[in-house]
Design a protein around this motif. Structure first.
Motif, mmCIF file in Angstrom:
data_model
loop_
_atom_site.group_PDB
_atom_site.id
_atom_site.type_symbol
_atom_site.label_atom_id
_atom_site.label_comp_id
_atom_site.label_asym_id
_atom_site.label_seq_id
_atom_site.Cartn_x
_atom_site.Cartn_y
_atom_site.Cartn_z
ATOM 1 N N GLU A 183 -0.001 3.969 9.058
ATOM 2 C CA GLU A 183 -0.496 2.661 9.476
ATOM 3 C C GLU A 183 -0.157 2.407 10.939
ATOM 4 O O GLU A 183 -0.943 1.790 11.672
ATOM 5 N N ILE A 206 8.145 7.718 1.007
ATOM 6 C CA ILE A 206 6.697 7.482 0.938
ATOM 7 C C ILE A 206 6.332 6.237 1.754
ATOM 8 O O ILE A 206 5.348 6.240 2.507
ATOM 9 N N ALA A 207 7.137 5.184 1.607
ATOM 10 C CA ALA A 207 6.872 3.962 2.368
ATOM 11 C C ALA A 207 6.935 4.249 3.873
ATOM 12 O O ALA A 207 6.103 3.765 4.642
ATOM 13 N N PHE A 254 3.700 5.947 4.795
ATOM 14 C CA PHE A 254 2.609 4.971 4.939
ATOM 15 C C PHE A 254 2.789 4.171 6.231
ATOM 16 O O PHE A 254 1.809 3.856 6.910
ATOM 17 N N ASP A 255 4.040 3.820 6.557
ATOM 18 C CA ASP A 255 4.299 3.061 7.789
ATOM 19 C C ASP A 255 3.866 3.863 9.024
ATOM 20 O O ASP A 255 3.291 3.305 9.959
ATOM 21 N N LEU A 271 -5.750 1.078 5.923
ATOM 22 C CA LEU A 271 -5.005 2.067 5.132
ATOM 23 C C LEU A 271 -5.172 1.788 3.634
ATOM 24 O O LEU A 271 -5.313 2.723 2.829
ATOM 25 N N THR A 310 -3.328 -2.423 8.191
ATOM 26 C CA THR A 310 -2.960 -2.455 6.766
ATOM 27 C C THR A 310 -4.210 -2.444 5.893
ATOM 28 O O THR A 310 -4.294 -1.697 4.906
#
Lengths: 209, 209
Positions: free
Chosen positions: A144, A136-137, A140-141, A174, A171
């Motif tokens: 972003e 998930i991270a 998001f990365d 998002l 950041t």
């Protein structure tokens, strides 16, 4: 069995038919988990909805956690895929505004419900599954990163002032988007999404000249 | 049984001992649901952790959904109670900055994990339980209302320009906070929270004079 399950982590090794079956399982699981939650979705549900046999499912996935990881990757692909064109063109203030308009319109058409598939998975899994959290991270990365690339371009072309920090602006944008999804979902009202995005976009606009 | 369960919705009618038992059940349920998720928390878990008997639990709650509703109210009280002092003093830019500092510090001390108890409940329940969704929306409204009151005060005292819209600024700030919780949780990194809040606060700051 274990080796077969391992192989499932590398879909390239699957035959076309195998890949299609695997995708049908993942897509069904993703829909079920988005509708009724990760925890409430059993393997039996996935088997029933995907129309796969139990042994077929275990051919591709060793256990539920492997399906969850595949669902995370699938949803990241779906969400970013749907925004791909808008994100690629978010290289100017007007491009960012078009991205914002599309999200507000989509949120309004659902009366705010459903939230973000990735955000929901994050809330459900980030504290309980380290594999899922990392995926998930990374999602998001990537998301972003697309916004960041557009904002960096805007600084290069001079639309944004040199003192603007494209990474931080991305950041903030998002986070506003994710907070907007969450408030709109609880309130069944897209105006929280609109205000959230406009807050971050007005902040970006303050660096234009 | 039904009448007793109904009475549980009005805690004022309980004896002091009854209220304490009820609160112990709700607190245990809240902790379990925050740690392992709403769906994964069974009534048996709540009975075991709270040290209550099954019949005692059913004396206060007709079913799991009544406990979930009580958990929502409980978490709203906890979260807003913890921020009460900071929110009451968020009537100036420096007061807002102190609120921001406290949240960033708390998020950093948890390395971003856990997220917001209300945000997590919202993500888990807003699409599946209308009662829970409404309670969560009321919680967000109260939270935003506190921020709104402070921002309105700032416009009255002239710290914010007349053209500032305190209601929209409050929505943008709450969305940034919720998005910050979500990204920090997925990334195990409080800097997303810091950037999210600073984005919304810098936007507010642009209306100061």
């Amino acid at each position: 069995m274990v080796d077969e399950a391992r192989a499932s982590a590398k879909p390239k090794r699957l035959t076309a038919k195998g890949a299609a079956t695997r995708e049908r399982i993942v897509r069904s699981a993703a829909e079920l988990m988005h509708e009724q939650g990760v925890e409430s979705t059993s393997l039996d549900d996935v088997i029933a909805v995907s129309g796969t046999g139990r042994s077929q499912l275990y051919h591709y996935f060793a256990d539920k956690s492997e399906i969850v990881d595949a669902v995370v990757e699938f949803q990241i692909g779906q969400v970013l895929g749907a925004q791909e064109h808008l994100l690629r063109n978010a290289t100017s203030m007007s491009g960012l505004d078009r991205w914002r308009d599309a999200i507000v319109t989509a949120t309004r058409s659902r009366k705010g419900s459903h939230g973000c598939p990735i955000g929901s998975l994050s809330s459900a899994l980030s504290d309980s599954s380290e594999t899922a959290r990392l995926a998930i991270a990374r999602g998001f990365d990537r998301w972003e990163g697309e916004l960041h690339a557009g904002l960096r371009h805007m600084r290069q072309t001079g639309e944004l002032a040199q003192e603007a920090d494209p990474a931080a602006l991305a950041t903030g944008l998002l986070a506003a988007l994710q907070g907007g999804y969450l408030l709109a979902q609880a309130r069944r009202d897209a105006s929280s999404m609109q205000i959230a995005l406009d807050t971050a976009l007005d902040h970006i606009r303050s660096f234009t000249r």
